[in-house]
Each structure stands twice: as structure tokens, then as C-alpha cells.
Design a protein around this motif. Structure first.
Motif, PDB file in Angstrom:
ATOM      1  N   GLU A  61       0.832  -1.204   0.000  1.00 15.00           N
ATOM      2  CA  GLU A  61       0.000   0.000   0.000  1.00 15.00           C
ATOM      3  C   GLU A  61       0.868   1.256   0.000  1.00 15.00           C
ATOM      4  N   ALA A  91     -11.823  -0.387  -1.961  1.00 10.01           N
ATOM      5  CA  ALA A  91     -11.118  -0.096  -0.708  1.00 10.01           C
ATOM      6  C   ALA A  91     -11.736   1.113  -0.004  1.00 10.01           C
ATOM      7  N   THR A  94     -14.979   0.078   1.464  1.00  7.47           N
ATOM      8  CA  THR A  94     -14.747  -0.756   2.649  1.00  7.47           C
ATOM      9  C   THR A  94     -14.490   0.136   3.867  1.00  7.47           C
ATOM     10  N   PHE A 220      -4.820  -7.956   9.136  1.00 11.57           N
ATOM     11  CA  PHE A 220      -5.208  -6.893   8.205  1.00 11.57           C
ATOM     12  C   PHE A 220      -5.928  -5.765   8.919  1.00 11.57           C
ATOM     13  N   GLY A 226      -6.350  -2.708   3.476  1.00  6.72           N
ATOM     14  CA  GLY A 226      -7.564  -3.004   2.712  1.00  6.72           C
ATOM     15  C   GLY A 226      -8.631  -1.938   2.813  1.00  6.72           C
ATOM     16  N   LEU A 375     -12.877  -6.766   3.491  1.00  9.39           N
ATOM     17  CA  LEU A 375     -11.438  -6.592   3.760  1.00  9.39           C
ATOM     18  C   LEU A 375     -10.560  -7.579   2.989  1.00  9.39           C
ATOM     19  N   SER A 378     -10.633  -6.827  -0.791  1.00  9.25           N
ATOM     20  CA  SER A 378      -9.933  -5.614  -1.136  1.00  9.25           C
ATOM     21  C   SER A 378      -8.409  -5.810  -1.052  1.00  9.25           C
ATOM     22  N   VAL A 379      -7.951  -6.480   0.007  1.00  6.89           N
ATOM     23  CA  VAL A 379      -6.502  -6.725   0.117  1.00  6.89           C
ATOM     24  C   VAL A 379      -6.035  -7.626  -1.029  1.00  6.89           C
ATOM     25  N   LEU A 382      -5.751  -5.730  -4.317  1.00 14.96           N
ATOM     26  CA  LEU A 382      -4.669  -4.770  -4.245  1.00 14.96           C
ATOM     27  C   LEU A 382      -3.295  -5.434  -4.351  1.00 14.96           C
ATOM     28  N   VAL A 424      -4.487 -14.821   1.687  1.00 18.07           N
ATOM     29  CA  VAL A 424      -5.709 -14.020   1.614  1.00 18.07           C
ATOM     30  C   VAL A 424      -6.821 -14.803   0.915  1.00 18.07           C
TER      31      VAL A 424
END
Ligand code: PFF
Length: 447
Positions: A61, A91, A94, A220, A226, A375, A378-379, A382, A424
Motif C-alpha cells: 500500500e 477499498a 470498505t 489486516f 484493505g 477486507l 480488497s486486500v 490490491l 488471503v
């Protein structure tokens, strides 16, 4: 377009990121998830998850945010991949979703500071929780908490967030240490430490499959990943800062505060003889169980004020970071002033939070959905983007200001490409399964 803001100092960025990471996730979820997932066995998995999965994901990130110097949505177009903006949108959504009910819990914390001062919850902690956690009073408390958050974000990066978190983060650490020393004198201290700190290897092996995804999810949440926070915060960072060292400082401090929370909470609970493995589920657990403790230990009122005071500071410095995500997006894209945006977005958040403030069942549902679906998804997206789509460019960005870390950087890139993606995916599969496929799923009561 006016000049984009930046952090005044490197330490300002690190403290703000720590302020974001240290929150209800550390002070509440971590001890209670530890309690319901096998005590110290969970702690071991959690520490591994933070180091092996959370830390690399945070650096991902960071590299995206600083590379593009844009909000979390436009960052993707700046990298030349417009269609991936959808990941940024996810994200941001979220984060918005999570903040809607986080404010409600922030409101509860404010009520508990008051309740500690007056001793209002001493006689019947469960009834007090019932009275303050939902209904019109909870809506008012939510609005008050959100009002403070909006005010700080409206002041901007340097004058608002940086200034506030510079005071907040050191206060959290100092007060938590003071509390930990204080509870060490309680009669249940030794039993509390044993539960928290000595892992039972048999439990670890037997339950690894079910504990690991919980530990990953917790990693996380506690590192604020996320939710587009770390992308946004790092977009205000200068090119020559060492992001690897900054990230490590955030991870280490965040872990220390989580461990301190366990060292504070478990001695209190075991002193009053609570059955920590069963008394602790559900939205009200932190509040009911610890409040019961404060009701019966010496100097309980003062203890309660300090404890819930720390929780409030931690929750505020996290909520600020989440509001900043949406404000930053709007600020980069519309010609509207930051204060007006902060207030407007604050009102929208308030409205989305009303169902959670009226009924804790809604709050739990919002939280479960965030944790188990939003979460991890989204992680995952990404990480795939940073690792596989723009891998080398992200690596170069990470190494800017950290030139001596090339080997670390290569290991990092392959870790996010393979280890983090697999972890994940597994967490997401479990979450979706629990949320949609298992009837009467025993959700892992995050709040
Ligand atoms: N890391 C934060 C915590 O542990 O509480 C996660 C977070 C939640 C940040 C909600 C911000 C927020 F509004």
C-alpha cells in the motif's frame, strides 16, 4: 488545483500511521479473539500473520500511495491502469462502511468514560451496556464522536491529523504501560499472563486450520489494510523516506500495544474469575467484562476512566485516518474546500451508522461483512495489482529512500506475489463460507 498537502515531518507520518493502526482492533478485538481462539496459541499465529502477511501488504500500500501521490482511487489510473480503479473504489467503500459503525462504538466508549466517573455501570455492567449501546442515546453519542473526527480532518493533514496524532500516539503507549504495571498487582495477574502468553502446542496443532484465517483477518484489520488508509497516508510522503523502516515502526508499535492490551485485560478478567473463553463473545464483551472488573478492583473508577480514555484516543486516531480516505478522494477531484467535504462526508457516515446505533445486531452484521468479505477481497485485489501488474515499478518505489534494501525488496515482491495471495485467498474463502454458506454460522464476533 491547489498544491497537494504533505506531512511536515517524517515522524508525523509514522505517528499518524501508528495512530491509524492502533485502535479498537488492538485494545478490544485482539484480546478477545485471543480468548475465544485458544489463548496464547492464537497469539503465536497472529504474530506470524502480522510479520509474514500484514507487513508485506502494508509495504504494498505504501509503495502504491507514494508512487502516485494520489488518493486510493486515482492512484490506479496514475499507474496507467484505469480499469483497476475499481479496486480503489472497493477499498474506499470498505473504509466508509467500517467507519459507519466504528463511530457508534466510539460513542459507546465516550459513555463508558462517563460511566466510570459516576460508577454507573458498577452494579450491573450488562444492564448498563444494554442501555447505552443502542437507541437514541447511542445515536447522539455516535454523532458526538464523529463530530470530533470531522473537526480534526477538516483542519487538514499538517494542522489537523499530524498535530493530533503526535499527542495521541505517545499518550496511548504511556497510559497502556501504566495500566499494565497497575494490573500486575492484582491477584489474578499470574493466571492472566499464563493464559495469554503460554501457548499450548496441542491446541495450536489441532486448531491450526481454523485459527489461521482468523489470525490473518486480524492482522489486516489491526494494520489498517484493505481500507485505502495506508495508500492515502503514504501519498503525502516524500520520495527519500525509507518506507521499509517506517512500515516496520508501525508494525512493531502496533504489536506492542496489542500485547499490552492483553497484559491489561486478562489479569483483570481472571481476578474477577470470568471464564475468559466463553464470557467474552459478542458485541458488548469488552464493555461488559472489563467494566465488571473495574467494578470490583481497588481504584476501579480511576482505572475505568484511564482505560476507556485510552480506548477513546485510539479509536479517534483510527477513525481520523478512515475519514481522511474519502475526504482525500473528494479533495483531489472536486473543487470544494476540505472543511465542507469533511462535514458533508461526516453527515453521510452518520446516516449509514444510524441502523448500527439503533440495534447492535446491525452493527454486528456490518462488522462481519466487512471482516469476512470486504477486507480480504480488497486486500487480495490490491496485492495482485501491486505484486503482479506493476511489480517492478512498485519495487523501485519501495527502494527509493531505502537503497540498501534490494535483497529485502526482492523477497518482499515474491512474498506478496505468492505467500500473501494464497493466505488471503484462504481467508476470503473461509469468510464467504461463514457469511453465506454456513447456516447459523458462529461468526467470530469481532466487535
Ligand atoms: N487498525 C484499526 C484498528 O485496529 O482499530 C482499524 C481501523 C478501524 C482503522 C476503523 C480505522 C477505522 F476507522
Amino acid at each position: 488545483m491547489p498544491q497537494r498537502e504533505t506531512w511536515a515531518t517524517r515522524v508525523g507520518f509514522i505517528l499518524a500511521a501508528i495512530g491509524s493502526a492502533v485502535g479498537l482492533g488492538n485494545l478490544w478485538q485482539f484480546p478477545f479473539k485471543t480468548a475465544t481462539n485458544g489463548g496464547a496459541a492464537f497469539v503465536v499465529f497472529y504474530l506470524v500473520a502480522v510479520l509474514l502477511i500484514g507487513f508485506p501488504a502494508m509495504l504494498a500500500e505504501f509503495s502504491l500511495g507514494r508512487r502516485t501521490k494520489r488518493n486510493a482511487v486515482d492512484a490506479f489510473s496514475r499507474m496507467g491502469h484505469r480499469s483497476w480503479r475499481i479496486v480503489g473504489v472497493l477499498a474506499v467503500l470498505t473504509g466508509f462502511w467500517i467507519l459507519s459503525y466504528y463511530n457508534v462504538v466510539g460513542g459507546w466508549v465516550m459513555r463508558y468514560i462517563l460511566g466510570s466517573a459516576t460508577g454507573a455501570y458498577f452494579d450491573d455492567p450488562a444492564a448498563y451496556f444494554g442501555a447505552v449501546s443502542s437507541g437514541p442515546e447511542a445515536v447522539v453519542a455516535q454523532a458526538l464522536f464523529l463530530g470530533i473526527v470531522v473537526a480534526i480532518v477538516a483542519l487538514g493533514i499538517e494542522d489537523g491529523i499530524e498535530r493530533a496524532t503526535k499527542v495521541m500516539v505517545p499518550s496511548i503507549v504511556v497510559l497502556m504501560i501504566a495500566l499494565a504495571v497497575w494490573v500486575a498487582t492484582l491477584p489474578g495477574a499470574a493466571e492472566g499472563y499464563a493464559f495469554f502468553l503460554s501457548p499450548n502446542v496441542d491446541t495450536m496443532i489441532a486448531n491450526a486450520g481454523s485459527i489461521i484465517p482468523f489470525a490473518v483477518g486480524q492482522a489486516f484489520f489491526t494494520l489498517s489494510l484493505g481500507m485505502a488508509i495506508m495508500i492515502t497516508y503514504s501519498s503525502y510522503v516524500g520520495r527519500d523516506d525509507n518506507l521499509i523502516v517506517d512500515g516496520a515502526s508501525v508494525v512493531v508499535t502496533n504489536t506492542i500495544v496489542g500485547v499490552l492490551a492483553g497484559l491489561v485485560v486478562f489479569p483483570i478478567l481472571l481476578t474477577i474469575g470470568a471464564d475468559v473463553t466463553t464470557d467474552t463473545g459478542g458485541a458488548g464483551a469488552l464493555f461488559v467484562a472489563t467494566a465488571a472488573g473495574f467494578g470490583s478492583v481497588p481504584f476501579g473508577r480511576l482505572f475505568g476512566i484511564v482505560f476507556f480514555g485510552v480506548v477513546l484516543i485510539a479509536a479517534l486516531s483510527s477513525a481520523i485516518s478512515l475519514l481522511e480516505v474519502t475526504v482525500s478522494y473528494a479533495n483531489d477531484n472536486f473543487d470544494v474546500s476540505r472543511p465542507v467535504l469533511s462535514i458533508g462526508i461526516g453527515i453521510a457516515l452518520f446516516l449509514l451508522g444510524v441502523p448500527s446505533a439503533m440495534d447492535t445486531a446491525w452493527l454486528t452484521w456490518f462488522d462481519n461483512f466487512a471482516y469476512q468479505v470486504f477486507l480480504p477481497l480488497s486486500v487480495l485485489l490490491l496485492i495482485v495489482f501491486v505484486g503482479w501488474v506493476v511489480g517492478q515499478e512498485a519495487l523501485e518505489e519501495l527502494l527509493s529512500g531505502a537503497e540498501g534494501y534490494r535483497t529485502f525488496g526482492t523477497v518482499w515482491l515474491w512474498t506478496i506475489r505468492i505467500v500473501v495471495v494464497i493466505a488471503v485467498l484462504a481467508t476470503l474463502a473461509l469468510g464467504v463460507n461463514e457469511m453465506f454458506l454456513v447456516e447459523d454460522a458462529a461468526f467470530f464476533e469481532p466487535l
